[in-house]
Design a protein around this motif. Structure first.
Motif, PDB file in Angstrom:
ATOM      1  N   SER A  91       6.641  27.151 -37.151  1.00 56.43           N
ATOM      2  CA  SER A  91       7.716  27.427 -36.414  1.00 56.43           C
ATOM      3  C   SER A  91       7.778  26.888 -35.072  1.00 56.43           C
ATOM      4  O   SER A  91       9.082  26.868 -34.409  1.00 56.43           O
ATOM      5  CB  SER A  91       8.055  29.003 -36.709  1.00 56.43           C
ATOM      6  OG  SER A  91       7.490  29.626 -35.969  1.00 56.43           O
ATOM      7  N   GLU A  92       6.956  26.716 -34.289  1.00 57.38           N
ATOM      8  CA  GLU A  92       7.048  26.525 -32.888  1.00 57.38           C
ATOM      9  C   GLU A  92       6.452  25.100 -32.767  1.00 57.38           C
ATOM     10  O   GLU A  92       6.705  24.681 -31.425  1.00 57.38           O
ATOM     11  CB  GLU A  92       6.155  27.444 -32.057  1.00 57.38           C
ATOM     12  CG  GLU A  92       6.807  28.885 -31.994  1.00 57.38           C
ATOM     13  CD  GLU A  92       5.860  29.632 -30.912  1.00 57.38           C
ATOM     14  OE1 GLU A  92       5.084  29.057 -30.307  1.00 57.38           O
ATOM     15  OE2 GLU A  92       6.057  30.847 -30.895  1.00 57.38           O
ATOM     16  N   ASN A 117      13.369  28.959 -33.335  1.00 54.17           N
ATOM     17  CA  ASN A 117      12.406  28.834 -34.205  1.00 54.17           C
ATOM     18  C   ASN A 117      12.616  29.341 -35.717  1.00 54.17           C
ATOM     19  O   ASN A 117      12.260  28.841 -36.519  1.00 54.17           O
ATOM     20  CB  ASN A 117      11.123  29.827 -33.790  1.00 54.17           C
ATOM     21  CG  ASN A 117      10.503  29.491 -32.483  1.00 54.17           C
ATOM     22  OD1 ASN A 117      10.752  28.006 -32.190  1.00 54.17           O
ATOM     23  ND2 ASN A 117       9.839  30.308 -31.812  1.00 54.17           N
ATOM     24  N   LEU A 166      12.372  17.093 -36.706  1.00 53.23           N
ATOM     25  CA  LEU A 166      12.519  18.108 -35.831  1.00 53.23           C
ATOM     26  C   LEU A 166      13.228  18.111 -34.633  1.00 53.23           C
ATOM     27  O   LEU A 166      13.871  19.176 -33.914  1.00 53.23           O
ATOM     28  CB  LEU A 166      11.078  18.361 -35.310  1.00 53.23           C
ATOM     29  CG  LEU A 166       9.950  18.965 -36.423  1.00 53.23           C
ATOM     30  CD1 LEU A 166       8.651  18.965 -35.794  1.00 53.23           C
ATOM     31  CD2 LEU A 166      10.421  20.384 -36.489  1.00 53.23           C
ATOM     32  N   VAL A 183      19.051  23.005 -35.783  1.00 48.10           N
ATOM     33  CA  VAL A 183      18.168  23.303 -34.904  1.00 48.10           C
ATOM     34  C   VAL A 183      18.777  23.103 -33.258  1.00 48.10           C
ATOM     35  O   VAL A 183      18.682  23.900 -32.371  1.00 48.10           O
ATOM     36  CB  VAL A 183      16.934  22.431 -34.911  1.00 48.10           C
ATOM     37  CG1 VAL A 183      15.920  22.847 -33.866  1.00 48.10           C
ATOM     38  CG2 VAL A 183      16.127  22.885 -36.254  1.00 48.10           C
ATOM     39  N   ALA A 185       8.558  22.601 -30.347  1.00 46.39           N
ATOM     40  CA  ALA A 185       9.538  23.183 -29.417  1.00 46.39           C
ATOM     41  C   ALA A 185       9.308  22.765 -27.941  1.00 46.39           C
ATOM     42  O   ALA A 185      10.665  22.420 -27.419  1.00 46.39           O
ATOM     43  CB  ALA A 185       8.820  24.539 -29.213  1.00 46.39           C
ATOM     44  N   ARG A 228      14.209  26.022 -37.011  1.00 44.10           N
ATOM     45  CA  ARG A 228      13.299  25.254 -37.220  1.00 44.10           C
ATOM     46  C   ARG A 228      12.528  25.403 -38.476  1.00 44.10           C
ATOM     47  O   ARG A 228      12.157  24.694 -39.358  1.00 44.10           O
ATOM     48  CB  ARG A 228      12.214  25.135 -35.985  1.00 44.10           C
ATOM     49  CG  ARG A 228      11.328  24.034 -36.086  1.00 44.10           C
ATOM     50  CD  ARG A 228      10.401  23.841 -35.035  1.00 44.10           C
ATOM     51  NE  ARG A 228      11.299  23.615 -33.609  1.00 44.10           N
ATOM     52  CZ  ARG A 228      11.372  24.334 -32.761  1.00 44.10           C
ATOM     53  NH1 ARG A 228      10.894  25.849 -32.647  1.00 44.10           N
ATOM     54  NH2 ARG A 228      12.312  24.062 -31.650  1.00 44.10           N
ATOM     55  N   ASN A 288      17.771  17.660 -36.561  1.00 44.69           N
ATOM     56  CA  ASN A 288      18.302  18.618 -37.346  1.00 44.69           C
ATOM     57  C   ASN A 288      19.456  19.276 -36.527  1.00 44.69           C
ATOM     58  O   ASN A 288      19.369  19.734 -35.423  1.00 44.69           O
ATOM     59  CB  ASN A 288      17.386  19.389 -37.774  1.00 44.69           C
ATOM     60  CG  ASN A 288      18.077  20.470 -38.761  1.00 44.69           C
ATOM     61  OD1 ASN A 288      18.273  21.556 -38.537  1.00 44.69           O
ATOM     62  ND2 ASN A 288      18.377  19.959 -39.861  1.00 44.69           N
ATOM     63  N   TYR A 333      14.589  24.763 -41.526  1.00 47.95           N
ATOM     64  CA  TYR A 333      14.709  23.214 -41.626  1.00 47.95           C
ATOM     65  C   TYR A 333      13.439  22.705 -42.299  1.00 47.95           C
ATOM     66  O   TYR A 333      13.446  22.043 -43.180  1.00 47.95           O
ATOM     67  CB  TYR A 333      14.844  22.424 -40.234  1.00 47.95           C
ATOM     68  CG  TYR A 333      14.265  20.902 -40.166  1.00 47.95           C
ATOM     69  CD1 TYR A 333      14.896  20.226 -40.990  1.00 47.95           C
ATOM     70  CD2 TYR A 333      13.149  20.887 -39.583  1.00 47.95           C
ATOM     71  CE1 TYR A 333      14.452  18.692 -40.721  1.00 47.95           C
ATOM     72  CE2 TYR A 333      12.327  19.717 -39.485  1.00 47.95           C
ATOM     73  CZ  TYR A 333      13.177  18.640 -40.328  1.00 47.95           C
ATOM     74  OH  TYR A 333      12.752  17.169 -40.292  1.00 47.95           O
TER      75      TYR A 333
END
Length: 475
Positions: free
Chosen positions: A465-466, A166, A68, A74, A469, A169, A71, A172
Motif C-alpha cells: 500500500s505504500e 494508500n 501507480l 490515487v 508513495a 493505491r 491512476n 488500484y
C-alpha cells in the motif's frame, strides 16, 4: 461575596491556560492471537512488499508501476491532501493575532449660483478633500484550547488523508492485478478452445473416414459437427472478455480504453503465485491496513472536536486595538489621529441549550467513529481469514484438476484408438472430447481463481500500500 467566590476560580482557570475536552487515547479491541490457518508469528512491514512480483510476469510489473503514478483515483486522493494541509493552516490561524489595515480618500464639491463667490472671482464652486487610514489588531486568547483542539483535529484529518491515498493505491493494485489475471485467463481459455476445436475437427474427419468405410452413420457425423460448431460458438464470448479486461486495465492506467490492448494480444502464461504469503497475526492489520489507520485518525480528529465544542461553553477574551489617522485638506487643523486598545469579554449566558447539545453531538460522532474503526478492524480480519482459506483450498483444487486433465487426455486417446478399431462408438469419443475440454477449462478457471485469491490475501493484509508513495508525492 458570592461574586468573588465565582470570579476567583474562573480567573485562576483562565491564567492556567487549560485545554478542555478529552485527551485522545488510541482505541483497542480484543483480537485472536493468530489467524485460524497460520502460525502465531508477527509479519514484517508488508506495506512495502511488491507481492505481485511473485507472479514473475514482467508485463504485469511494468503495468503496475506505470499506473501507480497515473491512476486517477490515487491522484484524486493526493489532491485531497492539499486541502487537508490547508485546513491545518486555517485551524492554526485562529490562535494568532489578526492585523488589518484600511485606507480611504474622498473628494466632494458643490456647484450653484447661490454660492458666495470667492474674492478671486472663483464663481459658484466649492470643493473638499479628505483622507483617512487605520490599523487594527485583534487576538483571541485561547485559554480553553479551542484553536489548539481545532489544529489537533486538522492534523489528524491530514494523517487520514495520507492514509486514504494508500487505501486508493491498494484498491488500484487489487483491481489492476485482478484485471490482468482475467485477461490472461481469457487468452488461455481461447487457446484451449482453439485446441479443442482442432481436436474435434480431427474427430469429425475420423468420423467421415469411418462413415465412408461403412462403419459409421450420418448421425455420428452430425454429432461430431455439432461439437465443432459448439466450440466455434464459445470463442466470441471469450474474446469479448479479453478485450473488456484490457480496456479496464487501460482505464486504471489513466489512458483511453483499448490503448494497451495491442500490447496484451501476444499471449502469456496465466499468472501463478510462486511464493507463500506470510499473513502475520491479526494485530498486524492495525499497523499495516491503511483503512484501519485512516479510521483511527478520524477518531482522533472527532475526539479533538469534542474539546472545540466544550470550549464554547466558557468565556472568551479578545484583545483588540486600533490606530486611525484622518486628514481634511480644507480644515485649519490639518489632521486628526486616534487610537484605542483594550480587552473584551464574551460570556455564553443563555443559548437555549444549543452549546451543550453541540458537545453531545461531538461526543456521539466520536463514538460512532470508534464503532466504525472497530468494524473496520473486524472486517479486515474476516477478509484475511476468507482469502487465506480460499487460497489453500483452491490450491488443492488446481492440483486435483491437473490430474483430472491428464486422465481425460489419456481417455480420449484410448477412445479414438478403440473407435478406429471398431470396439467403441462415436459417442464414447465425443464424451471423451467433452470431458477433456471441460477439464482443461476448469483447470484454467481454477488457476485464475487461485491467482485472485493470492491478490485478495495480499490486499487484505495491506501489502504494497505504500509502494510508490515517495515517487508520487515528489511529482
Amino acid at each position: 461575596m458570592n461574586f468573588t467566590r465565582t470570579l476567583f476560580p474562573l480567573s485562576m482557570l483562565l491564567l492556567s491556560g487549560c485545554v478542555v475536552g478529552p485527551d485522545y487515547q488510541k482505541p483497542d479491541t480484543a483480537l485472536p492471537v493468530k489467524f485460524s490457518e497460520s502460525k502465531a508469528a508477527s509479519a514484517e512491514n508488508v506495506t512495502l512488499n511488491p507481492w505481485w512480483e511473485s507472479f514473475r510476469d514482467r508485463r504485469l510489473n511494468d503495468l503496475v508501476y506505470q499506473g501507480l503514478a497515473e491512476n486517477l483515483t490515487v491522484r484524486q486522493a493526493m489532491e485531497r491532501i492539499e486541502a487537508a494541509e490547508a485546513n491545518v493552516i486555517v485551524a492554526g490561524a485562529g490562535s494568532l493575532p489578526s492585523i488589518g489595515a484600511s485606507a480611504a480618500g474622498s473628494v466632494s464639491g458643490q456647484d450653484g449660483s447661490y454660492l458666495r463667490r470667492s474674492p478671486g472671482g472663483g464663481g459658484g464652486h466649492s470643493e473638499s478633500k479628505s483622507m483617512n487610514a487605520g490599523l487594527s489588531a485583534s487576538w483571541l486568547l485561547d485559554f480553553f484550547g479551542q484553536y489548539r483542539r481545532s489544529k489537533e483535529a486538522a492534523n489528524a484529518s491530514l494523517d487520514a488523508a495520507y492514509d486514504d491515498v494508500n487505501v486508493a493505491r491498494l484498491a488500484y493494485l487489487s483491481d489492476l492485478v485482478s484485471s490482468y489475471v482475467n485477461a490472461r485467463y481469457y487468452q488461455e481459455a481461447l487457446a484451449l478452445n482453439r485446441k479443442n476445436l482442432q481436436s474435434r475437427r480431427e474427430t469429425l474427419k475420423l468420423t467421415n473416414e469411418i462413415k465412408e468405410a461403412g462403419a459409421a452413420s450420418s448421425l455420428d457425423v452430425l454429432q461430431s459437427e455439432g461439437l465443432v460448431n459448439q466450440t466455434l460458438a464459445d470463442l466470441p464470448a471469450l474474446e469479448t472478455g479479453f478485450h473488456q479486461s484490457a480496456n479496464h486495465i487501460a482505464t486504471l492506467l489513466g489512458v483511453p480504453a483499448s490503448t494497451i490492448t495491442s500490447s496484451l494480444i501476444k499471449g502469456s502464461a496465466q499468472p501463478m503465485p510462486r511464493y507463500a504469503t506470510r499473513t502475520g497475526i491479526p494485530a498486524d492489520l492495525i499497523r499495516n491496513r491503511p483503512d484501519i489507520r485512516a479510521a483511527e485518525r478520524r477518531l482522533h480528529a472527532l475526539t479533538a472536536q469534542i474539546g472545540v465544542a466544550e470550549s464554547q461553553l466558557y468565556p472568551s477574551i479578545e484583545l483588540g486595538g486600533s490606530i486611525g489617522v484622518a486628514r481634511n485638506f480644507n480644515a485649519v487643523t490639518g489632521s486628526l489621529s486616534s487610537w484605542s486598545f483594550g480587552p473584551s469579554l464574551s460570556l455564553p449566558i443563555f443559548n437555549g441549550g444549543a452549546l451543550k447539545a453541540q458537545v453531545k453531538i461531538a461526543r456521539s460522532e466520536a463514538e460512532q467513529q470508534y464503532l466504525t474503526w472497530k468494524s473496520t478492524v473486524l472486517n479486515a480480519v474476516e477478509e484475511v481469514e476468507n482469502a487465506q482459506t480460499a487460497l489453500i483450498r483452491d490450491g488443492q483444487t488446481v492440483a486435483a484438476l491437473r490430474k483430472v486433465v491428464q486422465s481425460y487426455e489419456q481417455t480420449l486417446n484410448l477412445a479414438r484408438e478403440s473407435y478406429r478399431g471398431g470396439a467403441s462408438t462415436i459417442l464414447d469419443v465425443l464424451d471423451a472430447e467433452r470431458n477433456v475440454a471441460s477439464a482443461r477449462l476448469s483447470l484454467a478457471a481454477a488457476i485464475r481463481q487461485l491467482a485472485r485469491d493470492y491478490v485478495a490475501l495480499n490486499v487484505a493484509i495491506g501489502g504494497g500500500s505504500e509502494i510508490g508513495a515517495t515517487t508520487i508525492a515528489s511529482k
